[in-house]
Design a protein around this motif. Sequence first.
Motif, PDB file in Angstrom:
ATOM      1  N   GLY A  37      31.490  61.587  39.133  1.00 40.81           N
ATOM      2  CA  GLY A  37      31.383  62.506  38.527  1.00 40.81           C
ATOM      3  C   GLY A  37      31.800  63.634  38.861  1.00 40.81           C
ATOM      4  N   VAL A  38      30.800  63.857  39.347  1.00 41.35           N
ATOM      5  CA  VAL A  38      30.710  65.619  40.146  1.00 41.35           C
ATOM      6  C   VAL A  38      31.641  65.711  40.902  1.00 41.35           C
ATOM      7  CG1 VAL A  38      29.315  67.091  41.760  1.00 41.35           C
ATOM      8  CG2 VAL A  38      28.297  65.288  40.777  1.00 41.35           C
ATOM      9  N   SER A  39      32.968  65.028  41.537  1.00 44.90           N
ATOM     10  CA  SER A  39      33.854  65.640  41.838  1.00 44.90           C
ATOM     11  C   SER A  39      35.374  65.629  40.953  1.00 44.90           C
ATOM     12  CB  SER A  39      35.094  64.827  43.408  1.00 44.90           C
ATOM     13  OG  SER A  39      34.999  63.748  42.768  1.00 44.90           O
ATOM     14  N   ALA A  40      34.961  64.684  39.580  1.00 48.06           N
ATOM     15  CA  ALA A  40      36.086  65.344  38.707  1.00 48.06           C
ATOM     16  C   ALA A  40      35.877  66.323  37.959  1.00 48.06           C
ATOM     17  CB  ALA A  40      35.674  63.813  37.684  1.00 48.06           C
ATOM     18  N   GLY A  41      34.728  66.104  37.568  1.00 49.53           N
ATOM     19  CA  GLY A  41      34.326  67.625  36.790  1.00 49.53           C
ATOM     20  C   GLY A  41      34.689  68.815  38.184  1.00 49.53           C
ATOM     21  N   TYR A  42      33.975  68.570  39.197  1.00 51.63           N
ATOM     22  CA  TYR A  42      35.085  70.014  40.151  1.00 51.63           C
ATOM     23  C   TYR A  42      35.904  70.385  39.348  1.00 51.63           C
ATOM     24  CZ  TYR A  42      35.222  73.122  43.737  1.00 51.63           C
ATOM     25  OH  TYR A  42      35.686  73.713  44.851  1.00 51.63           O
ATOM     26  N   TRP A  43      36.969  69.516  39.168  1.00 50.48           N
ATOM     27  CA  TRP A  43      38.554  69.322  39.716  1.00 50.48           C
ATOM     28  C   TRP A  43      39.663  69.895  38.294  1.00 50.48           C
ATOM     29  CZ3 TRP A  43      40.716  71.667  43.862  1.00 50.48           C
ATOM     30  CH2 TRP A  43      40.075  70.728  44.964  1.00 50.48           C
ATOM     31  N   LEU A  44      38.324  69.561  37.508  1.00 47.38           N
ATOM     32  CA  LEU A  44      38.806  69.802  36.593  1.00 47.38           C
ATOM     33  C   LEU A  44      38.431  71.588  35.160  1.00 47.38           C
ATOM     34  CD1 LEU A  44      38.936  68.461  33.089  1.00 47.38           C
ATOM     35  CD2 LEU A  44      37.324  68.344  31.947  1.00 47.38           C
ATOM     36  N   VAL A  45      37.162  71.641  36.132  1.00 52.21           N
ATOM     37  CA  VAL A  45      37.530  73.147  36.068  1.00 52.21           C
ATOM     38  C   VAL A  45      37.686  73.401  36.880  1.00 52.21           C
ATOM     39  CG1 VAL A  45      35.204  74.847  36.729  1.00 52.21           C
ATOM     40  CG2 VAL A  45      34.603  72.873  35.841  1.00 52.21           C
TER      41      VAL A  45
ATOM     42  N   MET B  47      45.857  65.721  34.558  1.00 55.93           N
ATOM     43  CA  MET B  47      45.079  65.335  34.951  1.00 55.93           C
ATOM     44  C   MET B  47      43.727  65.287  34.142  1.00 55.93           C
ATOM     45  SD  MET B  47      42.523  66.503  38.322  1.00 55.93           S
ATOM     46  CE  MET B  47      40.884  66.861  38.256  1.00 55.93           C
ATOM     47  N   ILE B  51      40.943  61.755  33.463  1.00 55.75           N
ATOM     48  CA  ILE B  51      39.971  62.154  33.027  1.00 55.75           C
ATOM     49  C   ILE B  51      39.106  61.852  32.501  1.00 55.75           C
ATOM     50  CG2 ILE B  51      37.668  63.858  33.110  1.00 55.75           C
ATOM     51  CD1 ILE B  51      39.354  64.813  35.120  1.00 55.75           C
ATOM     52  N   THR B  75      28.060  58.405  36.982  1.00 56.84           N
ATOM     53  CA  THR B  75      28.742  58.292  36.510  1.00 56.84           C
ATOM     54  C   THR B  75      29.256  59.948  35.734  1.00 56.84           C
ATOM     55  OG1 THR B  75      29.588  57.148  37.708  1.00 56.84           O
ATOM     56  CG2 THR B  75      31.582  58.641  37.051  1.00 56.84           C
ATOM     57  N   SER B  78      27.219  62.467  35.579  1.00 55.35           N
ATOM     58  CA  SER B  78      27.432  64.080  36.487  1.00 55.35           C
ATOM     59  C   SER B  78      28.969  64.798  36.015  1.00 55.35           C
ATOM     60  CB  SER B  78      27.324  63.510  38.283  1.00 55.35           C
ATOM     61  OG  SER B  78      28.496  62.152  38.373  1.00 55.35           O
ATOM     62  N   LEU B  79      29.304  64.098  35.611  1.00 52.72           N
ATOM     63  CA  LEU B  79      31.127  64.243  35.066  1.00 52.72           C
ATOM     64  C   LEU B  79      31.198  65.479  34.265  1.00 52.72           C
ATOM     65  CD1 LEU B  79      34.401  64.755  34.420  1.00 52.72           C
ATOM     66  CD2 LEU B  79      34.503  62.464  33.289  1.00 52.72           C
ATOM     67  N   MET B  82      28.760  68.531  35.234  1.00 54.02           N
ATOM     68  CA  MET B  82      29.651  68.994  36.562  1.00 54.02           C
ATOM     69  C   MET B  82      30.431  70.213  35.053  1.00 54.02           C
ATOM     70  SD  MET B  82      29.526  69.863  39.727  1.00 54.02           S
ATOM     71  CE  MET B  82      30.225  71.365  40.744  1.00 54.02           C
ATOM     72  N   SER B  83      31.186  69.401  34.772  1.00 53.19           N
ATOM     73  CA  SER B  83      33.058  70.350  33.960  1.00 53.19           C
ATOM     74  C   SER B  83      31.461  70.898  32.899  1.00 53.19           C
ATOM     75  CB  SER B  83      33.046  68.908  33.254  1.00 53.19           C
ATOM     76  OG  SER B  83      33.189  67.673  33.451  1.00 53.19           O
ATOM     77  N   PHE B  96      27.032  76.887  39.708  1.00 51.43           N
ATOM     78  CA  PHE B  96      28.126  75.413  39.855  1.00 51.43           C
ATOM     79  C   PHE B  96      28.272  75.313  41.401  1.00 51.43           C
ATOM     80  CE2 PHE B  96      33.062  74.927  40.036  1.00 51.43           C
ATOM     81  CZ  PHE B  96      33.012  73.772  39.456  1.00 51.43           C
ATOM     82  N   LEU B 104      27.792  68.115  46.371  1.00 51.22           N
ATOM     83  CA  LEU B 104      29.448  67.726  46.494  1.00 51.22           C
ATOM     84  C   LEU B 104      30.098  67.869  47.911  1.00 51.22           C
ATOM     85  CD1 LEU B 104      31.888  65.861  45.587  1.00 51.22           C
ATOM     86  CD2 LEU B 104      33.213  68.180  44.389  1.00 51.22           C
TER      87      LEU B 104
END
Lengths: 214, 206
Positions: A37-45, B47, B51, B75, B78-79, B82-83, B96, B104
């Motif tokens: 979740g965190v890495s998907a969110g990070y890369w989305l941003v 991408m 997602i 998941t 957290s997604l 973070m977003s 962030f 991370l």
Amino acid sequence: MSTDPGIWLAAILTLCIFSFLYKDNPFYKFVEHLSVGVSAGYWLVIIIRQSLKQTFLDPLIQGQWQLVPGKLGIFLLIFPAFMGILLFTRFSNKWAYIARYPIAMLWGIGVGASIPLSLQNYIIRQLQATMVPITFNSWEDVGSLFIAIGVITGLVYFYFSKEHKGAFGGAAKVGIWILMIGFGSTFGFTVMARVSLLIGRVIFLMKDWLGIIS
Amino acid sequence: MKRELPIAITFICAFILTLQYFIPHRSFEIMYEISNIWIQIIGVFAMILGIISLIMLHWEKIKHKKENWGFSIVTLASLVGMSLVGLIASENSPVFEWLYNFILAPISATMFALLAFFIASAAYRAFRARTVVATILLLAAVIVMLGRVPIGSLISFGIFPKMAEILVNYPNVAAKRAIFMGVGLGAAATALKVMLGIERSYMGSD
């Protein structure tokens, strides 16, 4: 012992991952899902804030693309975005085939750019570096000769259209020895890189979190 | 149209991009730069599509209370968390960065560190010196590993570091060049197959 909540969180997450060494367990699963979740969110941003904003949104808002000025530039910017939106037709059973058009474009650009580049980088440059003048004036020349023999015998090993027998088989045998030394060296490097990461995590736990070592 | 048009698009794009490499003209350079940006823009949408698929997958697990559905909440939470932080604040905002530095980064580093144990057990199984080639592989790996740590130099009076250097600079380079040439030929052949419409697996099935 650290009083920083960030260090505590990082230490707990580290221990949760190391718990997998015993066996798969809920703590590890928790961190595994958190990581996704965190890495998907990070890369989305990152892709929206950096890639999409800088390459697409900013020139579009300004109404000016430096690469191609004028209305043509704006059209050339909107076109890939339109193709990108077509990707979402994959969610419809009826229109899913339309998503093939942007995928075909991606593949076309990718393979078109890769044909000359892979020939240039992987073949021509490697041949240039291998075919150097050998004068035997220094030990480096011996090394260059060794590399040339190694490359030729390595390629002989990969040639499967002729049976590996006689002199050809002998060359292939030398080739596989050279390849094995190469694989061994690469493996050694990989192990050392992973061990160094492990040492890094242990130092983090012992020094930053527990404060046992200075 | 369902298959012919994508093949035509692939061929035209691939042909133009291959051609531009051999024509050193400014207009072709611009075209190459435009195509790079197009790839980036389409890649962003790809991408986002990925997602959305991830969200749908975990949402289905939660909705139908499938096995381990509780972890799917982790998941998704957290997604979304973070977003939102990154999109509302910025990628340089302290929150962030805090999430990156204390969640991370340690998770990624520890995951890779965990591989040290598995790589060691894999090595034990793969490296048992049963044949000549396995022995060569084992010796090369051991010499490179010992050559990179102080104890290796200490127990061999500096011989292991020297041997490791020779192994890395000569046989390793020769092996890599032979492999690279194979990779280059393979990549070019596969790219040609895609360009000419012989390889169509990227289109999926009807």
